[in-house]
Design a protein around this motif. Sequence first.
Motif, short mmCIF file in Angstrom:
data_model
loop_
_atom_site.label_atom_id
_atom_site.label_comp_id
_atom_site.label_asym_id
_atom_site.label_seq_id
_atom_site.Cartn_x
_atom_site.Cartn_y
_atom_site.Cartn_z
N GLU A 485 48.63 37.41 39.33
CA GLU A 485 48.30 38.38 38.02
C GLU A 485 47.30 37.62 37.18
O GLU A 485 47.32 36.28 37.36
CB GLU A 485 49.47 38.57 37.13
N PRO A 486 46.46 38.14 36.25
CA PRO A 486 46.47 39.69 36.21
C PRO A 486 45.68 40.52 37.17
O PRO A 486 46.11 41.66 37.54
CB PRO A 486 45.53 39.80 34.71
N ASP A 487 44.88 39.91 37.82
CA ASP A 487 44.03 40.67 39.19
C ASP A 487 44.30 39.72 40.33
O ASP A 487 44.67 38.52 40.21
CB ASP A 487 42.73 40.90 38.89
N GLY A 488 44.53 40.14 41.51
CA GLY A 488 44.76 39.45 42.46
C GLY A 488 43.54 38.58 42.97
O GLY A 488 42.28 39.23 43.43
N ARG A 489 43.44 37.18 42.77
CA ARG A 489 42.42 36.35 43.04
C ARG A 489 42.53 35.23 43.96
O ARG A 489 43.66 34.48 43.82
CB ARG A 489 41.57 36.28 41.85
N LEU A 490 41.83 35.06 44.98
CA LEU A 490 41.97 33.91 45.80
C LEU A 490 40.99 32.81 45.46
O LEU A 490 39.88 33.20 45.40
CB LEU A 490 41.75 34.21 47.42
N TRP A 491 41.47 31.75 44.99
CA TRP A 491 40.37 30.57 44.48
C TRP A 491 40.38 29.59 45.58
O TRP A 491 41.19 29.04 46.04
CB TRP A 491 41.13 29.84 43.27
N CYS A 492 39.21 29.43 45.86
CA CYS A 492 38.75 28.45 47.09
C CYS A 492 37.94 27.25 46.55
O CYS A 492 36.95 27.61 45.77
CB CYS A 492 38.02 28.98 48.16
N VAL A 493 38.12 26.07 46.57
CA VAL A 493 37.43 25.01 46.51
C VAL A 493 36.49 24.72 47.62
O VAL A 493 36.83 24.34 48.83
CB VAL A 493 38.29 23.65 46.17
N ARG A 494 35.29 24.69 47.32
CA ARG A 494 34.17 24.44 48.39
C ARG A 494 33.95 22.88 48.40
O ARG A 494 34.07 22.24 47.78
CB ARG A 494 32.86 25.10 48.10
N GLY A 495 33.26 22.64 49.64
CA GLY A 495 32.86 21.28 49.95
C GLY A 495 32.01 20.55 48.89
O GLY A 495 31.94 19.55 48.75
N ASP A 496 31.04 21.72 48.29
CA ASP A 496 30.09 21.18 47.37
C ASP A 496 30.55 21.01 45.93
O ASP A 496 29.60 20.76 45.06
CB ASP A 496 28.87 21.81 47.64
N GLY A 497 31.91 21.04 45.74
CA GLY A 497 32.35 20.97 44.31
C GLY A 497 32.62 22.42 43.43
O GLY A 497 32.68 22.22 42.28
N GLN A 498 31.86 23.50 44.09
CA GLN A 498 32.09 24.59 43.28
C GLN A 498 33.15 25.38 43.69
O GLN A 498 33.70 25.11 44.85
CB GLN A 498 30.77 25.41 43.64
N LEU A 499 33.65 26.26 42.95
CA LEU A 499 34.61 27.30 43.43
C LEU A 499 34.25 28.45 43.91
O LEU A 499 33.22 29.28 43.43
CB LEU A 499 35.60 27.61 42.26
N ALA A 500 34.75 29.25 44.89
CA ALA A 500 34.51 30.57 45.34
C ALA A 500 35.80 31.25 45.29
O ALA A 500 36.83 30.92 45.69
CB ALA A 500 34.38 30.60 47.01
N THR A 501 35.63 32.35 44.47
CA THR A 501 36.61 33.25 44.05
C THR A 501 36.61 34.62 44.59
O THR A 501 35.34 35.20 44.69
CB THR A 501 36.78 33.44 42.40
N LEU A 502 37.53 35.02 45.28
CA LEU A 502 37.48 36.27 45.84
C LEU A 502 38.74 37.21 45.09
O LEU A 502 40.04 37.10 45.17
CB LEU A 502 38.10 36.07 47.32
N THR A 503 38.10 38.25 44.48
CA THR A 503 38.77 39.39 44.06
C THR A 503 39.35 40.33 45.16
O THR A 503 38.27 40.97 45.67
CB THR A 503 38.26 40.02 42.73
N ILE A 504 40.45 40.49 45.44
CA ILE A 504 40.81 41.42 46.47
C ILE A 504 42.04 42.43 46.04
O ILE A 504 42.99 42.00 45.40
CB ILE A 504 41.19 40.56 47.80
N ASP A 505 41.79 43.84 46.30
CA ASP A 505 42.78 44.71 46.15
C ASP A 505 42.34 45.78 47.44
O ASP A 505 41.46 46.48 47.29
CB ASP A 505 42.75 45.30 44.94
N ARG A 506 43.21 45.43 48.67
CA ARG A 506 42.97 46.48 49.88
C ARG A 506 43.21 47.94 49.28
O ARG A 506 42.14 48.79 49.72
CB ARG A 506 43.99 45.95 50.76
N ASP A 507 44.01 48.34 48.56
CA ASP A 507 44.32 49.73 48.21
C ASP A 507 43.09 50.32 47.26
O ASP A 507 42.84 51.39 47.65
CB ASP A 507 45.38 49.83 47.22
N GLU A 508 42.31 49.33 46.57
CA GLU A 508 41.42 49.87 45.61
C GLU A 508 40.04 49.69 46.24
O GLU A 508 38.93 49.86 45.98
CB GLU A 508 41.44 49.43 44.24
#
Length: 724
Positions: A485-508
């Motif tokens: 919440e509030p939106d479904g997001r997967l937060w990934c720490v990358r090897g180069d020090g940035q974040l990669a964020t995935l907003t995911i909603d299969r239904d939508e």
Amino acid sequence: MPRVDLNQTNFTSGEITPKCFGRVDISRYQNGALSLLNCLVTIHGGAFRRYGSGMQAAAKYPDRFCRMIPFVFSTTQAYMLEFGHQYVRFYNQGGGQIMNGSVPFELTTPYTEDMLRELDYTQGADTMLLFHPRVYPQSLRRLAAAIWTINNAPFTTLPFDEVGDRFNLTLTISNKTPGTGRTFTASGAAFTASSVGRRITSDGGSALITGFTSSTVVTATITSEFASTSITAFQWVLRDSPQTTMTPSAKDPVGASVTLTLSADGFTAGDVGKFVSINGGLVQITAFTDSTHVTGKIIQAMDSVVAAPAGAWKLMGTTWNQYDGYPRTGEFYEQRLVLAGSPSYPQTLWGSKTGLFFDFTTGTEDDDAYAFTLPSTGKINPITRMSAVSVLLMLTYGGEYTASGGVEKPLTPTNPQLKPRTRYGCNTVKPVQIGEELFYVTRTGKKVRAMSYNYASDSFPSPNVTTLAEHITQSGVVDMAYQQEPDGRLWCVRGDGQLATLTIDRDEGVTAWSPQSTDGAYESVASIPNNGIDEVWVSVRRTVNGTVRRYIERFDSALLTDSAIVGTDAVGKTQWTGLDHLEGKVVHVLTDGTFAGGFTVAGGKITVARAAKNVQIGLPYTARIIPLRPEIQTGVGSAQGNNMNTNQVTALLHESIGGTINGIALTQRKFGSELLDEPLAVYSGLDNVGLIGWERGDSPIVLEQSEPLPFHVLAIIRKFTVNP
């Protein structure tokens, strides 16, 4: 051709890899972007300038990595844990470090900095169990909000197997190469007459004992070459059980005392606590009498008291120890604690007794503990992580497996169904469950897959969710957390020090990746619930005044700068302190809701031009949205490769202030005398700029917001012309 209006209505495909820039034929191209830097996509389709992060505390060691781990008892009782080099510190949901007087409350742990990435955990109520292959499993308990303990997990019975014996003795070999008649000499008593027929192993070398000379000397046939003719203490093992006949004095009842007698010397004082499997029963040795007699307690009743010849009984010790290692992962499943993947038993999983999480006494009853080994695939792939869904999922370096007990039946010692499912492999990043899918990082660290059950095919497919955004994880994923919440997001720490964020909603149909950067490097991420939302916490490495620092920060929707502090003063003032953690940095400042500009921190403070009652001060970052190359079908074919012109861009904004398109400011003007001396109000609606110029093969537009003000783009409409 005539001018047309192109409307990109959403960004639900997120950033698209450059390898797909030619795929104008797929629907995700129309909803994608070339860049969504420092933006988050909503499940409704818009993209907005990401939240800022609030400074919580400096990590204990500025020069050492630390990892964030969530501790969640309930949605109203959750904590964030800072695990660093041999310590753990604690934070409350909503922010704030738990203190012990004037210093942070902390516990000493056995985990060094290099162990933290591999550390795994599982939690039941107020107890978290921690796992690492080189450390005895630990139990972290919350007794009260500011009272925590960490100790060895209170196992009553550890898993056991025919592990053999190690000695605090050196071993000398007359000849280390394969052959017969090799002499093995120990520096002290290690052998008995019943050692004949047992094996000696060390570092790939193996020998079968063929003759007994004395307690220090045996003769053996070497089948695999040893690394050296001299082996140090504890680095060699006398495998198998004593090769002689054993006779029990009684067969039952359970709990009764029994005497076990050997027909030749074989027992040692070190056998106390070990288990003996004989005549269909199990005995735990409780006392050593002499080399041929021990006393034990019957754990499982035997079938008879007949003498069991060599090879028909086993002497078994614990499989978890400092030499064979400890389980690297664990999970609660079907009222059992299931552990797996120790260094010497990399493909074995152990399940506790039902409801008795620390008792691993195996047997054949449905509620007894079990130990299973994954089916062989020709390779030894350690179980790295596990997750409990409808079945128990076991992820290894080489593939993914499931464990279940059959249709509508729990997993028991007698009905295991262990099946290989896919062959992608998983690294040590802890997987997260999103809905009915398990998201995990493949062994290369460059792909994220989502595993779920497919009823139609009775399989567990694992599609790659980074296929169209493979560039975003090319530096590897080293940590991962899910914010529901509030939106479904997967937060990934990358090897180069940035974040990669995935907003995911299969239904939508939303699968949108976007990168997040900061002045420094993100190193770890975790999420905990709080008041209807999930908070995302990060550990960040920053260079301040030429010195490396590490900070614990929390993303906050009310913030628009990083490592930020907020301040209030009822009267209003110009000088603001509390910025020692950003000494020498240029910070952006919001004063009473208005952007006051950039200031350099000196002496831990800044001075603004006008007195302010409320401020937000932190590191700046720029949000950038760049749509993909436009595509329409002209009278003679595609627009690609032709002369393109965008003469006006209109942005549909939601609760935004400012921003630019190709460097031209969006005005969002409102008029009226009542607006004087008031902070800028957020704007929702259409705003546009005019652009002039033709380019061959492209017509780029760039939307940016570099000021600490809200910026939320719902759609982009361009007036577009193409000529051959």
